[in-house]
Write a protein that holds these residues in place. Structure first.
Motif, mmCIF file in Angstrom:
data_model
loop_
_atom_site.group_PDB
_atom_site.id
_atom_site.type_symbol
_atom_site.label_atom_id
_atom_site.label_comp_id
_atom_site.label_asym_id
_atom_site.label_seq_id
_atom_site.Cartn_x
_atom_site.Cartn_y
_atom_site.Cartn_z
ATOM 1 N N ARG A 94 1.735 18.948 -33.762
ATOM 2 C CA ARG A 94 1.073 18.842 -32.447
ATOM 3 C C ARG A 94 0.856 20.194 -31.787
ATOM 4 O O ARG A 94 -0.074 20.388 -31.018
ATOM 5 N N GLU B 257 9.509 5.748 -26.642
ATOM 6 C CA GLU B 257 8.356 5.763 -25.721
ATOM 7 C C GLU B 257 8.141 7.179 -25.198
ATOM 8 O O GLU B 257 7.019 7.677 -25.122
ATOM 9 N N GLN B 258 9.228 7.846 -24.819
ATOM 10 C CA GLN B 258 9.106 9.226 -24.314
ATOM 11 C C GLN B 258 8.581 10.160 -25.413
ATOM 12 O O GLN B 258 7.756 11.029 -25.150
ATOM 13 N N GLN C 111 15.970 11.260 -25.851
ATOM 14 C CA GLN C 111 14.648 10.715 -25.518
ATOM 15 C C GLN C 111 14.415 9.405 -26.267
ATOM 16 O O GLN C 111 14.794 9.278 -27.438
ATOM 17 N N ARG D 44 1.451 7.559 -32.013
ATOM 18 C CA ARG D 44 1.784 6.135 -32.023
ATOM 19 C C ARG D 44 3.094 6.033 -32.811
ATOM 20 O O ARG D 44 3.174 6.521 -33.947
ATOM 21 N N LYS E 79 -3.922 19.252 -31.293
ATOM 22 C CA LYS E 79 -3.578 18.428 -30.115
ATOM 23 C C LYS E 79 -4.124 17.004 -30.218
ATOM 24 O O LYS E 79 -3.680 16.117 -29.499
ATOM 25 N N SER E 80 -5.105 16.776 -31.123
ATOM 26 C CA SER E 80 -5.812 15.501 -31.005
ATOM 27 C C SER E 80 -5.872 14.633 -32.264
ATOM 28 O O SER E 80 -6.193 13.446 -32.158
ATOM 29 N N ASN F 127 2.003 12.710 -28.203
ATOM 30 C CA ASN F 127 0.688 12.051 -28.270
ATOM 31 C C ASN F 127 0.567 11.336 -29.616
ATOM 32 O O ASN F 127 -0.363 11.575 -30.401
ATOM 33 N N ALA G 247 6.693 9.302 -27.885
ATOM 34 C CA ALA G 247 5.278 8.968 -28.137
ATOM 35 C C ALA G 247 4.376 9.710 -27.143
ATOM 36 O O ALA G 247 3.329 10.253 -27.518
ATOM 37 N N VAL G 248 4.824 9.776 -25.889
ATOM 38 C CA VAL G 248 4.030 10.483 -24.872
ATOM 39 C C VAL G 248 4.044 11.979 -25.179
ATOM 40 O O VAL G 248 2.992 12.642 -25.225
ATOM 41 N N GLN G 249 5.259 12.492 -25.414
ATOM 42 C CA GLN G 249 5.390 13.939 -25.650
ATOM 43 C C GLN G 249 4.553 14.398 -26.845
ATOM 44 O O GLN G 249 3.957 15.462 -26.817
#
Ligand code: FAD
Length: 396
Positions: A21, A64-65, A61, A73, A25-26, A71, A67-69
Motif C-alpha cells: 500500500r 475492520e481497522q 487493531q 477487503r 494506493k489503489s 484500504n 481494512a480501513v488502514q
C-alpha cells in the motif's frame, strides 16, 4: 494495476500488505484469513505473562481497522482449502475465487510430539493470540508449568512464567538450553540464570508419557524420573504450513521454496514468513522464522508486485532473546557452517561475547550477554570479517 490477494493475516501477511500500500494506493487488495484478522505482535506472546496482559490487550487493531488502514477487503474466518495454480483460482470456505497475483503467508503449525499416557492430549502450544487466550484461561495463579523444549520460545516462556510467580520445569533432550542457536558458553550462562530464577531444568531427557494423577498431570521422563505439573506447554518447534502449497503443486522443501524474489515455483505466486523457505546468498535454502527476514521479504515482494522486480536483501539482524534474567542477542551461524566452524568465547566485565568462525576463518555468527545496542552494532560490523590470525596469515 493488478489485484493482489494475500492468504494469512499474521505479521507476514499484514507486512506485505502495508508495504504494498505504500507503493500502490489503489490496486484492489484482498486478505483472506482463517482467524479473526486482529493485528497483534506475535513476539509479545512469550513475554506477556509477567506483565499480566490479557489476550485482548495484545490485539492492537481489529480486522475492520486494518481494512480501513490498508484500504483492503479482509475476509475473516475464511479458510482457504486449495489453490489451482493452472487456472489461478482458490477454493475457500466462502467459495471459489480467481486471483491475479497471490501471496501465501499462512505461517507454521506447532510440532506435536508423540507422547504416551492418558493425558498426552492435554499438552498446549502457544503460536497464536487465541492459543495465548486459551492458555491463560487454563492456568491458575498457583499453577505449576512444565515446558517441553528449551529453545528460544521455551526459554522465553519459562522466564516469563517464572516472573509471573509460577513454578516452572523446563525439559529438553539437549545438554544445554538454546543448544541449536547459541554458543555453549552463552547456553551455560542462560542455564545458570534460569536456575537462579528458580526454574527447574531437566536437560538431556524428554517427556516419555503424561498421565492424569488426581487433579494434576504426572510427566514421566525418559530417564524414569517423574514431575508433577498442572499444565504442560510444548515449545518444541514449528513446521511450515504446506497444505496449500501442495494443493498448488508448488515446489516445497521444509517450507514453500521461493527464489531470490520471494516467488514460488508457479507464476504470480509468492510466499513469505514462517511458511517460506528462502534462497540465501550462499546458494542454500533456509527457513527464517523471525521478524527481520520476514520484513525484508515483505518489502521486496511488495515492490515486485508493483512491477519492479526486487530481490530480497537479507541483512544480518540479531535475534533478541526475551529472557530478562539473561538478556541475550544472537546471530546464529548459517546451518551449513555449524559442523565445520567453531565458536570463540571471551568474557570481559561480566559480559560474554562469542564469535562463530566458519571453516575459512570468517566470522558468520555471534552471541552476546548481557546484550545492549552498542555491542550488537560492534559485533554486526565484524560479520564477514576474517579472524585476526587469519588476517595475519593473509598479510604474511
Ligand atoms: P502466523 O502469525 O502464523 O500467521 C499465519 C496466518 O495465516 C494467520 O492469520 C492464519 O489464520 C492464516 N492461515 C493459516 N492457514 C490458512 C488457511 N488455510 N486459510 C486462510 N488463512 C490461513 N521472532 C522474532 O524475530 N523475535 C521474537 O522475539 C520472536 N518471538 C516469538 C515468540 C513466540 C511465542 C512465537 C510463537 C514466535 C516468535 N517469533 C519471534 C517468530 C515470529 O513471531 C514469527 O516468525 C512471525 O510472527 C510469523 O508470522 P507469519 O505471518 O508468517 O505466521
Amino acid at each position: 494495476m493488478r489485484p493482489v490477494t494475500i492468504i494469512g493475516a499474521g505479521l507476514a501477511g499484514y507486512s506485505v500488505a502495508r508495504e504494498f500500500r505504500r507503493l500502490d494506493k489503489s490496486a484492489p487488495l484482498t486478505i483472506i484469513t482463517a482467524d479473526d484478522g486482529g493485528f497483534y505482535s506475535k513476539p509479545m506472546l512469550s513475554n506477556a505473562f509477567a506483565q499480566n496482559k490479557a489476550a485482548a490487550q495484545l490485539v492492537t487493531q481489529t480486522a475492520e481497522q486494518m481494512a480501513v488502514q490498508l484500504n483492503a477487503r479482509i475476509m475473516i474466518g475464511t479458510r482457504v482449502d486449495g489453490i489451482d495454480s493452472a487456472n489461478k483460482a482458490i477454493d475457500s470456505s466462502a467459495g471459489k475465487f480467481e486471483y491475479d497475483k497471490l501471496v501465501i503467508a499462512v505461517g507454521a503449525q506447532p510440532i506435536r510430539l508423540t507422547i504416551d499416557g492418558d493425558a498426552a492430549d492435554q499438552v498446549l502450544s502457544v503460536n497464536h493470540v487465541t492459543d495465548y487466550a486459551q492458555f491463560r484461561s487454563r492456568i491458575s495463579s498457583s499453577a505449576r508449568v512444565a515446558i517441553l523444549g528449551a529453545g528460544l520460545i521455551g526459554c522465553e516462556f519459562a522466564d516469563d512464567l517464572a516472573g509471573a510467580g509460577h513454578a516452572v520445569t523446563l525439559i529438553d533432550p539437549n545438554p544445554l538450553p538454546l543448544a541449536a542457536l547459541a554458543a555453549p558458553a552463552l547456553s551455560r550462562g542462560l542455564q545458570q540464570a534460569l536456575e537462579a530464577r528458580g526454574i527447574n531444568l531437566r536437560l538431556g531427557t524428554t517427556a516419555a508419557r503424561i498421565d492424569h494423577a488426581a487433579e494434576k498431570l504426572r510427566i514421566t521422563l525418559a530417564d524414569g524420573k517423574t514431575i508433577e505439573a498442572d499444565i504442560v506447554l510444548s515449545a518444541v518447534g514449528l513446521r511450515p504450513e504446506l497444505g496449500l502449497a501442495k494443493s498448488a503443486q508448488l515446489a516445497t522443501g521444509r517450507g514453500i521454496l521461493v527464489n531470490a524474489f520471494g516467488q514460488a515455483s508457479a507464476p504470480d505466486i509468492y510466499a513469505l514468513g514462517d511458511c517460506a523457505e528462502y534462497s540465501t546468498a550462499s546458494g542454500s535454502t533456509q527457513i527464517l522464522p523471525y521478524i527481520a527476514p520476514m520484513m525484508a521479504a515483505a518489502r521486496a515482494i511488495a515492490r515486485t508486485l508493483t512491477g519492479q522486480p526486487t530481490p530480497i536483501e537479507f541483512k544480518p539482524a540479531p535475534v533478541i532473546v526475551k529472557t530478562p534474567c539473561y538478556p541475550l542477542a544472537l546471530v546464529p551461524p548459517p546451518l551449513h557452517a555449524i559442523g565445520t566452524g567453531c565458536w570463540h568465547a571471551e568474557t570481559e566485565n561480566h559480559r560474554t561475547i562469542c564469535r562463530f568462525y566458519d571453516a575459512q576463518g570468517v566470522m558468520t555468527g555471534f552471541g552476546v550477554a548481557p546484550q545492549e545496542a552498542a555491542v550488537r552494532q560492534l559485533l554486526l560490523a565484524g560479520l564477514g570479517m576474517a579472524r585476526p590470525e587469519k588476517l595475519l596469515d593473509t598479510l604474511n
